[in-house]
Each structure stands twice: as C-alpha cells, then as structure tokens.
Design a protein around this motif. Structure first.
Motif, short mmCIF file in Angstrom:
data_model
loop_
_atom_site.label_atom_id
_atom_site.label_comp_id
_atom_site.label_asym_id
_atom_site.label_seq_id
_atom_site.Cartn_x
_atom_site.Cartn_y
_atom_site.Cartn_z
N SER A 190 -11.13 91.39 50.27
CA SER A 190 -10.16 92.46 50.54
C SER A 190 -8.87 91.89 51.12
O SER A 190 -7.77 92.36 50.81
N GLN A 191 -8.99 90.86 51.96
CA GLN A 191 -7.80 90.25 52.55
C GLN A 191 -6.99 89.51 51.49
O GLN A 191 -5.75 89.62 51.45
N GLN A 192 -7.66 88.78 50.60
CA GLN A 192 -6.96 88.10 49.52
C GLN A 192 -6.27 89.11 48.60
O GLN A 192 -5.13 88.90 48.19
N ARG A 193 -6.96 90.20 48.28
CA ARG A 193 -6.37 91.22 47.41
C ARG A 193 -5.12 91.84 48.03
O ARG A 193 -4.13 92.11 47.35
N ASP A 194 -5.16 92.06 49.34
CA ASP A 194 -4.01 92.67 50.01
C ASP A 194 -2.81 91.73 49.99
O ASP A 194 -1.67 92.16 49.76
N ILE A 195 -3.04 90.44 50.25
CA ILE A 195 -1.94 89.46 50.20
C ILE A 195 -1.36 89.37 48.80
O ILE A 195 -0.14 89.38 48.60
N LYS A 196 -2.24 89.33 47.80
CA LYS A 196 -1.79 89.27 46.40
C LYS A 196 -0.94 90.51 46.07
O LYS A 196 0.12 90.39 45.44
N ARG A 197 -1.41 91.67 46.47
CA ARG A 197 -0.69 92.92 46.18
C ARG A 197 0.70 92.90 46.77
O ARG A 197 1.69 93.25 46.10
N GLN A 198 0.83 92.47 48.04
CA GLN A 198 2.14 92.48 48.70
C GLN A 198 3.10 91.48 48.05
O GLN A 198 4.29 91.77 47.88
N ILE A 199 2.59 90.30 47.70
CA ILE A 199 3.45 89.29 47.08
C ILE A 199 3.94 89.75 45.71
O ILE A 199 5.13 89.70 45.40
N LEU A 200 3.02 90.24 44.87
CA LEU A 200 3.40 90.65 43.52
C LEU A 200 4.32 91.87 43.53
O LEU A 200 5.22 91.99 42.69
N LYS A 201 4.11 92.76 44.49
CA LYS A 201 4.97 93.94 44.59
C LYS A 201 6.41 93.54 44.86
O LYS A 201 7.35 94.05 44.22
N ARG A 202 6.62 92.60 45.78
CA ARG A 202 7.99 92.18 46.10
C ARG A 202 8.59 91.38 44.93
O ARG A 202 9.78 91.53 44.63
N ILE A 203 7.77 90.55 44.27
CA ILE A 203 8.28 89.78 43.14
C ILE A 203 8.70 90.71 42.01
O ILE A 203 9.75 90.51 41.37
N ARG A 204 7.90 91.75 41.75
CA ARG A 204 8.27 92.70 40.70
C ARG A 204 9.58 93.41 41.02
O ARG A 204 10.37 93.73 40.13
N THR A 205 9.83 93.64 42.30
CA THR A 205 11.03 94.38 42.71
C THR A 205 12.26 93.48 42.77
O THR A 205 13.34 93.83 42.28
#
Length: 480
Positions: A190-205
C-alpha cells in the motif's frame, strides 16, 4: 491472531462490547476498529448462510487479517488443511472489474500456502454473491456450492495466521527475478502504491520535476522504481541508470523491455544526450558521485527525474561522501518520500544492524534471538567458528564485503556469518569505523553495511582479535 466464530461477533451488541469480544476471541494485540457497514454486511452474510445450511455458528474465519508489513488485508478467510475460502464484503454496488482485480490479488497472496483457493465477494445491498473462476472471470455464485465448501470436513487451521504469511515471500527483485517481474507476478505494498500514485499524478500534470524515494535495504525501492519505469514506458522511451552495479544483472530486462534503455553510471560522461527520453530513473542513487550527478543534471532538459536511494544515516559521514545525496535532497521543488516498511528482512536483525553501525545513546531493545556474536583470539579459531556456522547452513564470504559482488550466486541469504577483524573500531560518537583508507563512496564500513543487509533471518558475527568492538556488541545484545 486466531480464527473466530463470525456468528458470535454478529450478535446484537454495541460496538464497544463487540471490539472487546473480537479481541478476546482472536487474541489480536489491539482493538480492531470495526466499521458499521462491514459489520452489517457480515450480519447479512450470516443470515444468508443460515438460510442454506445448519451450524453456521460452528464456522471459523480469520476476520480482517492484514499481512504484516505489506498492508494487504482480507475480510474473511477460512483456512483448512485441504482448501482456503476467501470472502470479501461490500456494502454498496461495485463494478465486476474492481471485484475481479481484488480477488485475483488476494489469490496471489494466498497461493503461497499451496492449497486450492475459492474466492467470493458478497455485496449486501444487492444480496449478491459472486465468485472468481479458474479463468479469472466474475460469475454469479451459488449459495449451496459455497456452503458445501464451508462444510468441508478437513481440519481448520488452529494456529496464529501470522505464522503462515511471511512478508518477504512477496517481494521480488527485478534484477534477480526478471522473469517474475516481466510476467507481473508481484503486487506493490500500500505504501509503494501510494508513492507511485503521487509521482505519476504530478508527472501527468507537469511532465517534469524531481522525485526521490529512499529507505533501508529490503523496503522494495528497486521494485517500485522498475514498476514506475514500466508504466512510463508504455507510451514513451525512458532511461534507467544503475549506480555501482557489478556485472549485468539487468541483461534479461534490457533484452525484453524495448522502451527502457539501461545505463551504468560509468556511461555518464561529457557530453551525454538524454533528449530522446521522456523520463530519467536512477537506481542506487546514493552511490552516484557528486561529479556524475552534476553532469547528469546539466544534461537533463525538462524530463522528470526519479531517484531511488538507500538510507545510510547510521553510517558515519566520515565514511561516506554525502555531497551527491545532499544535492538530490535540495533540488528545486523535489518531491521526497521515505519507504518505512522493511519487507525482505527480519525486523529484529534489521534493528541490530542499524544499532551496530551507530550505537544507540540510550538503551536498545533487549534480546536479539537471531543474532550471535562470538570471539576468536586468532585466525585459526575464527576459521573453526566459521566452519561450524557453515555446517549450520550459514553463508560466508571473505572480505571485501561487497553487496554488488554476485559471486555467491544469490542476492540475499537466510543465514549469514561475517568476520570482523581489528581494522574496525567505534569512534567517540558511537559510529563503527575502519582504519583502512579508501575512496569514501567505497569504504569498508559502507560495504559491510550493505553486505549485512542481505541477511533475511539470522546473523552471526565472529569478532577476530578486537576486544573493544566485541565488548560493545555484547553490551548491545544485552540492551545496554
């Protein structure tokens, strides 16, 4: 945690009493925060089971179990000698695809027990029961079939469920298990998934930015970095830079992942062209020299750069050149994350290694049953002690202790034996030091730290002609 009667915990009573009852029955170390919707769904499930079978009160399930350190949770598990039944509870409508993904993931985690797995989801608001087929489809389920499974005559597992699931079983390394990684036979915590989500969200933006995540060895940093690389490479070409890596452990990945180019940090020379890549990812960034880091940053245009690093706070700054790490931490608008869940190691052994590298100022934990520290007065005695440990299955390698040297044929060891000679000492601040001089990024203390962190279960230290270090470590074992 033990299995409980879900009939008993669904009798009408207030939440406070119910939490006390659940803890009493399961032996859980803490009071479970019970959710009203889940309780109502479980009551509805019990009523439906009673309509189709007798002696529902005799059914035993592990309720709301979470695999330690992974954050993976199951609502209801019936574990028998011959089979496992998993029932997930939902209160409101949810898509079949969401149900399918959850049950497939659950089945992956349960598969380590080597028993047939039957996977169900019950949606109480719709009084709907569905199951996962062997071909990974979601179909309407039959209550009589479920009840037949639950009444299986084989014995229920009566022990602690935590004993069945070891977190390190689920953490793979893309470098040493590339085929598993390529087949996506893994799931992130769950911790890895959360870090991945935050990084990819900012990269997409923003399509740019600096990102860094760090943690102790065994927290799954490389797996997370490769998983992000796979996601980014679905549409664009990315560059993966490995630092301090001996050999070509990534050769299979290099051959199969056509949208990912693999570099060694030795390839970072002036000039380098990174314009063809949509993202730059740096593994083992703590081993990247300050000079190469500056050259890399000069060549990056607007692409996002993601750094993955080991935490080395417990090593003396006099043993490590921290200029590169300090530079990364102070990059403009960098997003920094810390992985805290140690997966691939015994938590007790991990704690000892950290305290060994930098002695605690106060009392440490008392008792390290998976650590042995013995003394040798000369090399002959040391050889005999090591021979004894090797006969018990311990892995041993003479110095230098290089975690990147793959001559042992494996990256991690269940049992590890190490000799510490008189080159090591503790300085006035309690840091373990070496009197051998060398390049700071390759100091013997640093090599030793990463080598020790390969151990998964038990560690044996043979102290050779070094009474000062031996005494300090004996005190550490006693919690002094």
């Amino acid at each position: 945690m033990k299995s409980i009667s879900i009939y008993a915990v669904t009798r009408n009573q207030n939440i406070g009493q119910l939490q006390k009852l659940e803890r009493q029955l399961s032996g859980r170390e803490y009071f479970l925060k019970m959710r009203t919707w889940e309780l109502e769904s479980m009551k509805s499930l019990v009523r439906e089971l009673e309509a189709h079978m007798d002696e529902v009160y005799a059914l035993r399930f592990f309720y709301s179990f979470q695999i330690p350190r992974l954050g993976k949770e199951f609502d209801l598990l019936q574990i028998k000698d011959e089979q496992i039944v998993n029932i997930e509870l939902k209160s409101g409508a949810v898509s079949d695809e969401t149900i399918r993904k959850q049950l497939i993931q659950n089945r992956y985690y349960l598969s380590v027990l080597g028993r047939p797995i039957y996977s169900y989801t019950y949606i109480s608001s719709q009084n709907r029961l569905v199951r996962l087929t062997n071909h990974d489809h979601i179909v309407e389920a039959d209550w009589q079939q479920l009840c037949g499974l639950l009444k299986n005559k084989s014995a229920d597992y009566g022990g602690e469920i935590e004993d069945l699931f070891q977190a390190e079983m689920y953490l793979i390394s893309p470098l040493t298990e590339p085929l598993k990684f390529l087949r996506k036979e893994y799931f992130l915590t769950s911790q890895q998934r959360d870090i991945k989500r935050q990084i990819l969200k900012r990269i997409r933006t923003e399509h740019t930015g600096y990102y860094s995540f760090s943690g102790l060895p065994g927290t799954g940093k490389t797996l997370l970095l490769y998983d992000i690389a796979m996601k980014l490479s679905q549409k664009h070409k990315v560059c993966m830079i490995h630092c301090g890596e001996a050999g070509k452990k990534w050769e299979i990945l290099h051959e199969r992942l056509r949208r990912i180019d693999f570099w060694s940090d030795n390839q970072i020379k002036n000039p380098i062209n990174l314009e063809d890549y949509s993202a730059i990812l740096v593994d083992e960034a703590h081993l990247l020299s300050a000079e190469k880091l500056e050259l890399l940053l000069e060549c990056v245009k607007e692409q996002p750069v993601i750094f993955s690093s080991d935490v080395e706070d417990m090593i003396s700054s006099k043993e490590i050149d921290r200029r590169g790490t300090h530079r990364i931490e102070h990059l403009p608008e960098i997003q920094i994350f810390r992985l805290t869940n140690r997966i691939r190691a015994n938590a007790e052994v991990s704690s000892f290694i950290q305290n060994m590298m930098h002695l605690p100022t106060g009392k440490s934990q008392k008792g390290y049953p998976h650590i042995e520290v013995v003394y040798a007065n000369d090399s002959i005695e040391a050889e005999k002690l090591i021979k004894n440990y090797k006969s018990q299955g311990y892995q041993y390698r003479k110095e230098p202790y290089d975690a990147n040297d793959n001559t042992t044929g494996q990256e991690h060891a269940e049992y590890l034996a190490v000799v510490l000679n008189d080159q090591y000492y503790y300085d006035e601040e309690g840091y373990l030091r070496s009197n051998k001089q060398g390049r700071k990024e390759m100091s013997d203390v640093r090599k030793l730290f990463h080598y020790l962190n390969q151990v998964k279960e038990s560690l044996a230290l043979v102290i050779l002609e070094n009474e000062e270090v031996y005494g300090r470590l004996l005190n550490l074992l006693q919690g002094k």
